[in-house]
Design an enzyme around this catalytic site. Structure first.
Site, PDB file in Angstrom:
ATOM      1  N   HIS A   1      88.711   1.615  82.552  1.00 58.08           N
ATOM      2  CA  HIS A   1      87.486   1.539  81.721  1.00 58.08           C
ATOM      3  C   HIS A   1      86.286   1.724  82.648  1.00 58.08           C
ATOM      4  O   HIS A   1      85.893   0.807  83.362  1.00 58.08           O
ATOM      5  CB  HIS A   1      87.406   0.175  81.013  1.00 58.08           C
ATOM      6  CG  HIS A   1      86.229   0.059  80.080  1.00 58.08           C
ATOM      7  ND1 HIS A   1      86.367  -0.385  78.781  1.00 58.08           N
ATOM      8  CD2 HIS A   1      84.912   0.314  80.246  1.00 58.08           C
ATOM      9  CE1 HIS A   1      85.177  -0.402  78.192  1.00 58.08           C
ATOM     10  NE2 HIS A   1      84.275   0.016  79.067  1.00 58.08           N
TER      11      HIS A   1
ATOM     12  N   HIS B   1      82.253   3.604  83.163  1.00 62.04           N
ATOM     13  CA  HIS B   1      81.083   4.363  82.695  1.00 62.04           C
ATOM     14  C   HIS B   1      80.521   5.144  83.878  1.00 62.04           C
ATOM     15  O   HIS B   1      80.062   4.544  84.855  1.00 62.04           O
ATOM     16  CB  HIS B   1      79.998   3.416  82.166  1.00 62.04           C
ATOM     17  CG  HIS B   1      80.441   2.609  80.987  1.00 62.04           C
ATOM     18  ND1 HIS B   1      80.253   3.021  79.687  1.00 62.04           N
ATOM     19  CD2 HIS B   1      81.111   1.436  80.909  1.00 62.04           C
ATOM     20  CE1 HIS B   1      80.765   2.122  78.863  1.00 62.04           C
ATOM     21  NE2 HIS B   1      81.299   1.148  79.575  1.00 62.04           N
ATOM     22  N   LEU B   2      80.563   6.458  83.775  1.00 65.02           N
ATOM     23  CA  LEU B   2      80.029   7.281  84.867  1.00 65.02           C
ATOM     24  C   LEU B   2      78.658   7.853  84.550  1.00 65.02           C
ATOM     25  O   LEU B   2      77.996   8.391  85.429  1.00 65.02           O
ATOM     26  CB  LEU B   2      80.983   8.438  85.174  1.00 65.02           C
ATOM     27  CG  LEU B   2      82.280   8.101  85.908  1.00 65.02           C
ATOM     28  CD1 LEU B   2      83.152   9.344  86.042  1.00 65.02           C
ATOM     29  CD2 LEU B   2      82.001   7.494  87.281  1.00 65.02           C
ATOM     30  N   ARG B   3      78.258   7.787  83.254  1.00 64.24           N
ATOM     31  CA  ARG B   3      76.969   8.368  82.831  1.00 64.24           C
ATOM     32  C   ARG B   3      76.950   9.873  83.108  1.00 64.24           C
ATOM     33  O   ARG B   3      77.969  10.513  83.186  1.00 64.24           O
ATOM     34  CB  ARG B   3      75.772   7.668  83.508  1.00 64.24           C
ATOM     35  CG  ARG B   3      75.842   6.142  83.554  1.00 64.24           C
ATOM     36  CD  ARG B   3      75.899   5.493  82.194  1.00 64.24           C
ATOM     37  NE  ARG B   3      75.700   4.051  82.282  1.00 64.24           N
ATOM     38  CZ  ARG B   3      76.103   3.195  81.364  1.00 64.24           C
ATOM     39  NH1 ARG B   3      76.758   3.605  80.294  1.00 64.24           N
ATOM     40  NH2 ARG B   3      75.869   1.913  81.506  1.00 64.24           N
TER      41      ARG B   3
ATOM     42  N   ASN C   1      80.262   6.960  75.941  1.00 61.99           N
ATOM     43  CA  ASN C   1      78.994   6.551  75.299  1.00 61.99           C
ATOM     44  C   ASN C   1      77.771   7.108  76.015  1.00 61.99           C
ATOM     45  O   ASN C   1      76.878   6.386  76.427  1.00 61.99           O
ATOM     46  CB  ASN C   1      78.909   5.016  75.162  1.00 61.99           C
ATOM     47  CG  ASN C   1      78.894   4.276  76.492  1.00 61.99           C
ATOM     48  OD1 ASN C   1      79.431   4.767  77.488  1.00 61.99           O
ATOM     49  ND2 ASN C   1      78.286   3.107  76.524  1.00 61.99           N
TER      50      ASN C   1
ATOM     51  N   LYS D   1      87.554   6.048  71.814  1.00 66.18           N
ATOM     52  CA  LYS D   1      86.891   4.761  71.944  1.00 66.18           C
ATOM     53  C   LYS D   1      86.205   4.404  70.643  1.00 66.18           C
ATOM     54  O   LYS D   1      85.435   5.184  70.098  1.00 66.18           O
ATOM     55  CB  LYS D   1      85.846   4.829  73.079  1.00 66.18           C
ATOM     56  CG  LYS D   1      85.097   3.533  73.325  1.00 66.18           C
ATOM     57  CD  LYS D   1      85.974   2.441  73.905  1.00 66.18           C
ATOM     58  CE  LYS D   1      85.274   1.081  73.937  1.00 66.18           C
ATOM     59  NZ  LYS D   1      84.292   0.969  75.017  1.00 66.18           N
TER      60      LYS D   1
ATOM     61  N   HIS E   1      86.098  -1.584  71.449  1.00 61.14           N
ATOM     62  CA  HIS E   1      85.101  -2.568  71.877  1.00 61.14           C
ATOM     63  C   HIS E   1      85.228  -3.681  70.842  1.00 61.14           C
ATOM     64  O   HIS E   1      84.760  -3.551  69.720  1.00 61.14           O
ATOM     65  CB  HIS E   1      83.689  -1.979  71.893  1.00 61.14           C
ATOM     66  CG  HIS E   1      82.680  -2.969  72.384  1.00 61.14           C
ATOM     67  ND1 HIS E   1      82.124  -2.924  73.645  1.00 61.14           N
ATOM     68  CD2 HIS E   1      82.178  -4.090  71.803  1.00 61.14           C
ATOM     69  CE1 HIS E   1      81.311  -3.956  73.806  1.00 61.14           C
ATOM     70  NE2 HIS E   1      81.326  -4.677  72.699  1.00 61.14           N
TER      71      HIS E   1
ATOM     72  N   HIS F   1      88.001  -4.860  77.828  1.00 61.04           N
ATOM     73  CA  HIS F   1      87.266  -5.985  78.420  1.00 61.04           C
ATOM     74  C   HIS F   1      87.338  -7.265  77.590  1.00 61.04           C
ATOM     75  O   HIS F   1      86.325  -7.741  77.084  1.00 61.04           O
ATOM     76  CB  HIS F   1      85.812  -5.603  78.731  1.00 61.04           C
ATOM     77  CG  HIS F   1      85.108  -4.756  77.692  1.00 61.04           C
ATOM     78  ND1 HIS F   1      85.103  -5.044  76.344  1.00 61.04           N
ATOM     79  CD2 HIS F   1      84.381  -3.623  77.826  1.00 61.04           C
ATOM     80  CE1 HIS F   1      84.403  -4.133  75.720  1.00 61.04           C
ATOM     81  NE2 HIS F   1      83.967  -3.253  76.580  1.00 61.04           N
TER      82      HIS F   1
ATOM     83  N   LEU G   1      78.229  -6.767  77.912  1.00 59.30           N
ATOM     84  CA  LEU G   1      78.866  -7.056  76.620  1.00 59.30           C
ATOM     85  C   LEU G   1      80.317  -6.623  76.679  1.00 59.30           C
ATOM     86  O   LEU G   1      80.605  -5.559  77.222  1.00 59.30           O
ATOM     87  CB  LEU G   1      78.125  -6.325  75.490  1.00 59.30           C
ATOM     88  CG  LEU G   1      76.754  -6.929  75.162  1.00 59.30           C
ATOM     89  CD1 LEU G   1      75.988  -6.048  74.196  1.00 59.30           C
ATOM     90  CD2 LEU G   1      76.883  -8.348  74.591  1.00 59.30           C
TER      91      LEU G   1
ATOM     92  N   ASP H   1      84.846  -1.704  83.701  1.00 64.37           N
ATOM     93  CA  ASP H   1      83.652  -1.644  82.865  1.00 64.37           C
ATOM     94  C   ASP H   1      82.409  -1.536  83.746  1.00 64.37           C
ATOM     95  O   ASP H   1      81.346  -2.039  83.402  1.00 64.37           O
ATOM     96  CB  ASP H   1      83.555  -2.850  81.916  1.00 64.37           C
ATOM     97  CG  ASP H   1      82.509  -2.627  80.827  1.00 64.37           C
ATOM     98  OD1 ASP H   1      82.164  -1.464  80.562  1.00 64.37           O
ATOM     99  OD2 ASP H   1      82.024  -3.626  80.247  1.00 64.37           O
TER     100      ASP H   1
ATOM    101  N   HIS I   1      73.086   0.746  85.276  1.00 66.45           N
ATOM    102  CA  HIS I   1      71.777   0.942  84.634  1.00 66.45           C
ATOM    103  C   HIS I   1      70.737   0.837  85.734  1.00 66.45           C
ATOM    104  O   HIS I   1      70.874   0.000  86.632  1.00 66.45           O
ATOM    105  CB  HIS I   1      71.489  -0.171  83.615  1.00 66.45           C
ATOM    106  CG  HIS I   1      72.343  -0.123  82.399  1.00 66.45           C
ATOM    107  ND1 HIS I   1      72.099   0.716  81.343  1.00 66.45           N
ATOM    108  CD2 HIS I   1      73.454  -0.825  82.065  1.00 66.45           C
ATOM    109  CE1 HIS I   1      73.023   0.531  80.401  1.00 66.45           C
ATOM    110  NE2 HIS I   1      73.864  -0.398  80.810  1.00 66.45           N
TER     111      HIS I   1
ATOM    112  N   ALA J   1      72.600  -4.241  78.494  1.00 66.98           N
ATOM    113  CA  ALA J   1      73.885  -4.822  78.888  1.00 66.98           C
ATOM    114  C   ALA J   1      74.644  -3.862  79.784  1.00 66.98           C
ATOM    115  O   ALA J   1      74.718  -2.668  79.495  1.00 66.98           O
ATOM    116  CB  ALA J   1      74.703  -5.126  77.642  1.00 66.98           C
TER     117      ALA J   1
HETATM  118  C1  NCD Z   1      78.344  -0.809  78.574  1.00 68.91           C
HETATM  119  C2  NCD Z   1      77.326   0.276  78.926  1.00 68.91           C
HETATM  120  O1  NCD Z   1      76.335  -0.038  79.594  1.00 68.91           O
HETATM  121  O2  NCD Z   1      77.544   1.436  78.571  1.00 68.91           O
HETATM  122  N1  NCD Z   1      77.724  -2.092  78.694  1.00 68.91           N
HETATM  123  C3  NCD Z   1      78.348  -3.280  78.863  1.00 68.91           C
HETATM  124  O3  NCD Z   1      77.654  -4.306  78.840  1.00 68.91           O
HETATM  125  N2  NCD Z   1      79.628  -3.370  79.057  1.00 68.91           N
HETATM  126  C4  NCD Z   1      78.884  -0.577  77.210  1.00 68.91           C
HETATM  127  C5  NCD Z   1      80.139  -1.362  76.928  1.00 68.91           C
HETATM  128  O4  NCD Z   1      81.197  -1.104  77.500  1.00 68.91           O
HETATM  129  O5  NCD Z   1      80.069  -2.277  76.107  1.00 68.91           O
HETATM  130 ZN    ZN Z   2      82.292  -0.434  78.827  1.00 69.95          ZN
END
Ligand code: NCD
Ligand code: ZN
Length: 349
Positions: free
Chosen positions: A14, A16-18, A42, A100, A137, A175, A220, A248, A252, A264
């Site tokens: 899991h 997030h690479l943006r 996302n 997802k 989620h 998560h 989150l 996860d 940011h 989050a």
């Molecule tokens: C994630 C995000 O920033 O994309 N944020 C988080 O708090 N985990 C989104 C997610 O996985 O809920």
């Molecule tokens: Zn996530």
């Protein structure tokens, strides 16, 4: 107790690479440590179609350091208009690993998520048929439900009915943060598994407010009471194949975290492996570490186990792993618990 352990190279189930500058800044960190990662869809706008997904995969591949063998495992963002034919096609070619599901509004960039679950029946049928896992989620978005109860309520209101309607659907509860989540997964059949993040093994909800509000501990689902953290530590270190590592890691920029309405997401990629090792040592379960980081995930996803290994050594890591990451004009990204010493490091990867 040995001061050095070798484990099969981990995967991150899991991540997030943006995109853009952020992708370029954070990808090399995960790619140096993990062999594969499930890439969260996302983005803004989300990765909704196979074409979006292919384009995103190409951008990730282009941002990989020269010679890297890192493999992004791609996912689609499930919306009420996802076309079931795309699931079948993506599964056939092997390019689609999972979908997802974000309940609309449940977390960062989830506005395009699902509001009416009756509208995704066709997609879930196609996924069940093609054995494509659904990654959830697991929080309800109902503003009347207390934020600390949203996971437990999701299990009852959404997940249990959904699994009853689609008994062959393979589901990962992403998560998990609660005792209820851990028990639910534990007691379910082999079609349900869960990822666990490093932060939920390390902080509880009190830590978020220790000495003042700590925006870099906000993610989150939010961290829960201590008894839940203990339940997660027990689940992760149990060796039970239903539980595996999903960082996860969710970068940011600083100004989006340290402000009146901070978003989050915790950025943990550089420190995940030392932290997880430390947790397993504290629990007297170093012999189960490899199962959690490197074996249980591939078994659930029906993928081969990685061939190479990494070494973890009981020594303070190089301070550079705690340094904020420069994500271009968007600003610096702060690393999870950068001010806290660690006693394990990745010494060969
Ligand atoms: C994630 C995000 O920033 O994309 N944020 C988080 O708090 N985990 C989104 C997610 O996985 O809920
Ligand atoms: Zn996530």
């Amino acid at each position: 107790m040995s001061d050095q352990i070798e484990i099969i190279r981990p995967d991150d189930w899991h991540l997030h690479l943006r995109d853009g500058d952020m992708l370029k800044a954070v990808l090399p960190i995960s790619a140096a440590l993990f062999a594969r990662a499930i890439i969260m869809p996302n983005l803004v706008p989300p990765v909704r179609t196979l074409d979006d997904m292919r384009a995103y995969r190409s951008r990730i591949e282009a941002a990989l350091p020269e010679g890297s063998a890192f493999k992004p495992l791609m996912t689609l963002y499930l919306t009420e208009t996802t076309d079931p034919a795309e699931i079948t096609k993506g599964a056939e070619t092997g390019e689609l690993t999972a979908l997802k599901l974000y309940p609309a509004g449940a977390t960062t960039n989830s506005d395009a998520g699902v509001k009416d679950f009756t509208r995704i029946t066709g997609v879930l049928e196609a996924m069940q048929e093609a054995s494509v896992p659904l990654l959830v989620h697991g929080e309800v978005n109902d503003p009347d439900v207390d934020i600390f109860d949203r996971e437990a309520v999701f299990i009852e209101r959404v997940l249990e009915p959904l699994r009853r309607d689609f008994p062959g659907l393979r589901v990962v509860m992403e998560h998990i943060t609660t005792q209820e989540g851990a028990s639910y997964v534990n007691e379910a059949n082999e079609n349900l598994a869960a990822t666990i993040t490093p932060q939920h093994l390390i902080i509880n909800r009190t830590d978020i407010f220790r000495g003042g509000i700590r925006p870099h501990f906000f993610c989150l689902p939010i961290a829960k009471r201590e008894n839940h953290r203990q339940a997660l530590r027990k689940a992760a270190t149990s060796g039970n194949p239903k539980f595996f590592l999903g960082t996860d890691s969710a970068p940011h920029p600083l100004n989006a975290k340290e402000c009146a309405c901070g978003c989050a997401g915790i950025f943990n990629a550089p420190v995940t492996l030392p932290y997880v090792t430390q947790v397993f040592e504290e629990e007297g379960a170093l012999d189960k570490l490899e199962a959690f980081t490197s074996l249980n995930g591939p078994a659930f996803y029906r993928l081969p186990v990685n061939e190479d290994r990494i070494t973890l050594t009981r020594t303070a890591p190089d301070p550079s792993i705690f340094a904020s990451v420069d994500a271009g004009p968007g600003g610096q990204v702060v690393v999870f618990r950068a001010d806290t010493p660690l006693n394990w490091s990745v010494t060969s990867a």
